[in-house]
Motif scaffolding. Structure first.
Motif, PDB file in Angstrom:
ATOM      1  N   VAL A   9       2.877   4.075   2.722  1.00 23.16           N
ATOM      2  CA  VAL A   9       2.667   3.058   1.690  1.00 23.16           C
ATOM      3  C   VAL A   9       3.184   3.554   0.336  1.00 23.16           C
ATOM      4  N   PRO A  10       4.268   2.962  -0.173  1.00 20.80           N
ATOM      5  CA  PRO A  10       4.695   3.307  -1.536  1.00 20.80           C
ATOM      6  C   PRO A  10       3.747   2.644  -2.531  1.00 20.80           C
ATOM      7  N   VAL A  11       3.380   3.381  -3.561  1.00 22.66           N
ATOM      8  CA  VAL A  11       2.398   2.856  -4.514  1.00 22.66           C
ATOM      9  C   VAL A  11       2.957   2.888  -5.927  1.00 22.66           C
ATOM     10  N   TYR A  12       3.021   1.748  -6.555  1.00 21.78           N
ATOM     11  CA  TYR A  12       3.423   1.701  -7.957  1.00 21.78           C
ATOM     12  C   TYR A  12       2.499   0.721  -8.659  1.00 21.78           C
ATOM     13  N   ASN A  13       1.562   1.253  -9.399  1.00 19.95           N
ATOM     14  CA  ASN A  13       0.580   0.432 -10.117  1.00 19.95           C
ATOM     15  C   ASN A  13      -0.217  -0.497  -9.203  1.00 19.95           C
ATOM     16  N   ASN A  14      -0.799   0.047  -8.163  1.00 19.87           N
ATOM     17  CA  ASN A  14      -1.590  -0.774  -7.248  1.00 19.87           C
ATOM     18  C   ASN A  14      -3.065  -0.381  -7.226  1.00 19.87           C
ATOM     19  N   ALA A  15      -3.560   0.176  -8.334  1.00 23.97           N
ATOM     20  CA  ALA A  15      -4.941   0.661  -8.374  1.00 23.97           C
ATOM     21  C   ALA A  15      -5.934  -0.379  -7.860  1.00 23.97           C
ATOM     22  N   PHE A  72      10.569   6.649  -9.178  1.00 23.69           N
ATOM     23  CA  PHE A  72      11.906   6.755  -8.602  1.00 23.69           C
ATOM     24  C   PHE A  72      12.352   5.437  -7.979  1.00 23.69           C
ATOM     25  N   GLY A  73      11.428   4.533  -7.761  1.00 18.04           N
ATOM     26  CA  GLY A  73      11.760   3.267  -7.097  1.00 18.04           C
ATOM     27  C   GLY A  73      11.204   3.230  -5.685  1.00 18.04           C
ATOM     28  N   GLN A  74      11.071   2.016  -5.186  1.00 15.28           N
ATOM     29  CA  GLN A  74      10.425   1.799  -3.885  1.00 15.28           C
ATOM     30  C   GLN A  74      11.082   2.593  -2.748  1.00 15.28           C
ATOM     31  N   PRO A  76      13.265   5.355  -2.637  1.00 21.07           N
ATOM     32  CA  PRO A  76      13.048   6.802  -2.638  1.00 21.07           C
ATOM     33  C   PRO A  76      11.594   7.159  -2.300  1.00 21.07           C
ATOM     34  N   ALA A  77      10.649   6.344  -2.761  1.00 15.27           N
ATOM     35  CA  ALA A  77       9.239   6.612  -2.455  1.00 15.27           C
ATOM     36  C   ALA A  77       8.999   6.489  -0.950  1.00 15.27           C
ATOM     37  N   ILE A  78       9.577   5.456  -0.343  1.00 16.76           N
ATOM     38  CA  ILE A  78       9.433   5.277   1.097  1.00 16.76           C
ATOM     39  C   ILE A  78      10.022   6.482   1.827  1.00 16.76           C
ATOM     40  N   MET A  93       4.414  -0.407   5.003  1.00 18.41           N
ATOM     41  CA  MET A  93       3.828  -1.605   4.401  1.00 18.41           C
ATOM     42  C   MET A  93       3.675  -1.467   2.895  1.00 18.41           C
ATOM     43  N   ASP A  94       3.544  -2.602   2.207  1.00 19.83           N
ATOM     44  CA  ASP A  94       3.344  -2.611   0.759  1.00 19.83           C
ATOM     45  C   ASP A  94       1.883  -2.324   0.430  1.00 19.83           C
ATOM     46  N   ALA A  95       1.655  -1.920  -0.815  1.00 14.75           N
ATOM     47  CA  ALA A  95       0.314  -1.508  -1.212  1.00 14.75           C
ATOM     48  C   ALA A  95      -0.517  -2.655  -1.775  1.00 14.75           C
ATOM     49  N   ASP A  96       0.083  -3.835  -1.933  1.00 21.74           N
ATOM     50  CA  ASP A  96      -0.612  -4.874  -2.687  1.00 21.74           C
ATOM     51  C   ASP A  96      -1.418  -5.842  -1.813  1.00 21.74           C
ATOM     52  N   LEU A  97      -1.655  -5.455  -0.557  1.00 22.96           N
ATOM     53  CA  LEU A  97      -2.442  -6.267   0.381  1.00 22.96           C
ATOM     54  C   LEU A  97      -1.778  -7.588   0.731  1.00 22.96           C
ATOM     55  N   GLN A  98      -0.480  -7.663   0.482  1.00 18.14           N
ATOM     56  CA  GLN A  98       0.235  -8.841   0.971  1.00 18.14           C
ATOM     57  C   GLN A  98       0.597  -8.622   2.436  1.00 18.14           C
ATOM     58  N   ASP A  99       0.650  -7.356   2.836  1.00 14.63           N
ATOM     59  CA  ASP A  99       0.793  -7.019   4.248  1.00 14.63           C
ATOM     60  C   ASP A  99      -0.603  -6.666   4.731  1.00 14.63           C
ATOM     61  N   GLY A 204       1.082  -9.159 -10.522  1.00  7.96           N
ATOM     62  CA  GLY A 204       2.306  -9.828 -10.092  1.00  7.96           C
ATOM     63  C   GLY A 204       3.145  -8.859  -9.294  1.00  7.96           C
ATOM     64  N   SER A 205       4.361  -9.262  -8.982  1.00 11.55           N
ATOM     65  CA  SER A 205       5.274  -8.362  -8.308  1.00 11.55           C
ATOM     66  C   SER A 205       5.639  -7.248  -9.278  1.00 11.55           C
ATOM     67  N   SER A 206       5.825  -6.034  -8.751  1.00 12.06           N
ATOM     68  CA  SER A 206       6.268  -4.969  -9.642  1.00 12.06           C
ATOM     69  C   SER A 206       7.769  -5.060  -9.844  1.00 12.06           C
ATOM     70  N   TYR A 207       8.366  -6.041  -9.191  1.00  7.59           N
ATOM     71  CA  TYR A 207       9.790  -6.274  -9.375  1.00  7.59           C
ATOM     72  C   TYR A 207      10.023  -7.386 -10.375  1.00  7.59           C
ATOM     73  N   THR A 208      10.906  -7.119 -11.326  1.00  9.33           N
ATOM     74  CA  THR A 208      11.338  -8.174 -12.210  1.00  9.33           C
ATOM     75  C   THR A 208      12.606  -8.756 -11.606  1.00  9.33           C
ATOM     76  N   SER A 210      15.465  -8.808 -12.885  1.00  8.32           N
ATOM     77  CA  SER A 210      16.624  -7.935 -13.093  1.00  8.32           C
ATOM     78  C   SER A 210      16.579  -6.725 -12.153  1.00  8.32           C
ATOM     79  N   LYS A 211      15.364  -6.211 -11.877  1.00  7.49           N
ATOM     80  CA  LYS A 211      15.236  -5.070 -10.969  1.00  7.49           C
ATOM     81  C   LYS A 211      15.702  -5.479  -9.563  1.00  7.49           C
ATOM     82  N   ARG A 212      15.324  -6.706  -9.182  1.00  7.20           N
ATOM     83  CA  ARG A 212      15.689  -7.203  -7.871  1.00  7.20           C
ATOM     84  C   ARG A 212      17.197  -7.476  -7.773  1.00  7.20           C
TER      85      ARG A 212
HETATM   86  N1  UDP Z   1       7.022   0.004  -5.407  1.00  3.92           N
HETATM   87  C1  UDP Z   1       7.289   1.344  -5.643  1.00  3.92           C
HETATM   88  N2  UDP Z   1       8.063   1.680  -6.709  1.00  3.92           N
HETATM   89  C2  UDP Z   1       8.602   0.743  -7.555  1.00  3.92           C
HETATM   90  C3  UDP Z   1       8.346  -0.635  -7.288  1.00  3.92           C
HETATM   91  C4  UDP Z   1       7.551  -0.962  -6.203  1.00  3.92           C
HETATM   92  O1  UDP Z   1       6.819   2.216  -4.910  1.00  3.92           O
HETATM   93  O2  UDP Z   1       9.289   1.105  -8.502  1.00  3.92           O
HETATM   94  C5  UDP Z   1       6.167  -0.383  -4.255  1.00  3.92           C
HETATM   95  C6  UDP Z   1       4.914  -1.173  -4.623  1.00  3.92           C
HETATM   96  O3  UDP Z   1       3.860  -0.315  -4.939  1.00  3.92           O
HETATM   97  C7  UDP Z   1       4.641  -1.952  -3.354  1.00  3.92           C
HETATM   98  C8  UDP Z   1       6.038  -2.161  -2.788  1.00  3.92           C
HETATM   99  O4  UDP Z   1       6.901  -1.227  -3.423  1.00  3.92           O
HETATM  100  O5  UDP Z   1       3.882  -1.207  -2.445  1.00  3.92           O
HETATM  101  C9  UDP Z   1       6.547  -3.568  -3.005  1.00  3.92           C
HETATM  102  O6  UDP Z   1       6.398  -3.936  -4.343  1.00  3.92           O
HETATM  103  P1  UDP Z   1       5.887  -5.384  -4.757  1.00  3.92           P
HETATM  104  O7  UDP Z   1       4.731  -5.780  -3.913  1.00  3.92           O
HETATM  105  O8  UDP Z   1       5.684  -5.404  -6.222  1.00  3.92           O
HETATM  106  O9  UDP Z   1       7.184  -6.247  -4.398  1.00  3.92           O
HETATM  107  P2  UDP Z   1       7.234  -7.714  -3.745  1.00  3.92           P
HETATM  108  O10 UDP Z   1       6.031  -7.903  -2.889  1.00  3.92           O
HETATM  109  O11 UDP Z   1       7.289  -8.634  -4.883  1.00  3.92           O
HETATM  110  O12 UDP Z   1       8.512  -7.662  -2.967  1.00  3.92           O
END
Ligand code: UDP
Ligand code: MG
Length: 310
Positions: A9-15, A72-74, A76-78, A93-99, A204-208, A210-212
């Motif tokens: 699980v990559p984590v970016y601001n998912n406290a 570093f971004g999603q 590289p974290a993965i 899986m994502d950390a935001d409980l959408q999965d 919200g999504s951690s993606y803007t 422009s990032k996407r």
């Molecule tokens: N994430 C990360 N680093 C980043 C941006 C996102 O590790 O710079 C992780 C985030 O914590 C989450 C996953 O990538 O677990 C997907 O991010 P998010 O849910 O914000 O994206 P979306 O669901 O909008 O595709």
């Protein structure tokens, strides 16, 4: 039934969601897996994620935490998570409980049939913002073109695969790694399960946008030869067009005594001739650079799925 499962699980601001995620994962996996570990990769979170993870891992040996030195971004974290996963089966899986952790047994069931090495999921959503719909459509167009097969448009990051697949995946040493296109590029036997789309619970999504978009452009540039093909196409169209025009003008002059173009027309014609050839050859140079780039990636030439009597 005795497989060990690693959840990455990559984590970016998912406290806000980490505790619930860890609890629900524990609940699901203690029933469905032989043993399990959850590898959280803290990708330079700016919120309390780090503390929450420390707390969670204190009471539970199955919870492993990798803290990266900055964001570093999603992908590289993965990658960091994959390199540390020890299980027979790996979940991303994502950390935001959408999965939903509760869906993991569905993936497992599909893998246990023994007919696939990786199970992807598709999620149907119809309320998506136009901008993210555009970028994800672009993204999927890119890798559908690249792989030459139809990748479902609504594919999610949530997926599960076996150790064979993971080991193949780890052979890709490129720095700018993007797992979406790469996993399809790798082949192996894959299958899909359909999951309902879940709204995000907090934030919200951690993606803007422009990032996407950057991600989409990145995969367009590094995975396809589309950009320099455009340059070759436009350049040669200009060149051929202006050559044709010159020919017509000269033929008209010789046959019908028509006036030769002068002034602006002549200057424009010269301009198009030079621009066309410059663009075309830039594209040609681009395709060599692309080949050099492909070599620099030093990707494995082939990946083995199975060995018999070897
Ligand atoms: N994430 C990360 N680093 C980043 C941006 C996102 O590790 O710079 C992780 C985030 O914590 C989450 C996953 O990538 O677990 C997907 O991010 P998010 O849910 O914000 O994206 P979306 O669901 O909008 O595709
Ligand atoms: Mg999300």
């Amino acid at each position: 039934m005795a497989e060990s499962v690693s959840v990455v699980v990559p984590v970016y601001n998912n406290a806000a969601t980490l505790k619930e995620l860890a609890d629900r994962l524990g609940e699901v996996l203690s029933h469905s897996a032989g043993s399990y570990e959850v590898v959280f990769v803290n990708d330079g979170s700016r919120d309390a994620s780090g503390e929450v993870l420390r707390e969670l891992s204190r009471n539970n040996q199955s919870i492993k935490v990798l803290t990266l030195s900055r964001n570093f971004g999603q992908h590289p974290a993965i990658c960091a998570g994959f390199e540390h996963a020890t299980g027979d089966l790996i979940v991303l899986m994502d950390a935001d409980l959408q999965d939903l952790p509760e869906h993991i047994p569905l993936f497992m069931e599909e893998l246990r049939k023994g007919e696939s090495d990786i199970v992807y999921c598709t999620k149907n959503r119809d309320d998506k913002r136009l901008s993210s719909r555009f970028t994800s459509a672009l993204y999927h167009l890119v890798f559908s073109k690249l792989i030459g097969t139809d990748v479902p448009l609504n594919i999610g990051t949530f997926r599960m695969f076996n150790r064979t697949f993971l080991e193949a995946l780890l052979q890709f040493r490129e720095v700018n790694i993007l797992y979406g296109p790469l996993m399809f590029y790798m082949g192996f036997r894959s299958s899909f399960i359909d999951l309902p789309y879940t709204e995000r619970e907090s934030g919200g999504s951690s993606y803007t946008f422009s990032k996407r978009l950057k991600l989409a452009v990145n995969s367009l540039i590094s995975y396809t030869d589309v950009p320099h093909k455009i340059s070759i196409a436009v350049g040669s169209a200009l060149l051929v067009g202006s050559i044709l025009y010159s020919l017509i003008v000269v033929v008209e002059y010789i046959l019908f005594g028509a006036a030769l173009p002068g002034g602006n027309t002549l200057i424009l014609l010269g301009l198009f001739l030079t621009l066309g050839s410059i663009m075309m050859f830039l594209g040609v140079i681009g395709s060599y650079v692309f080949r050099v780039y492909q070599e620099v990636l030093s990707r494995p030439r082939y990946l083995v799925r199975e060995k018999i009597n070897l």
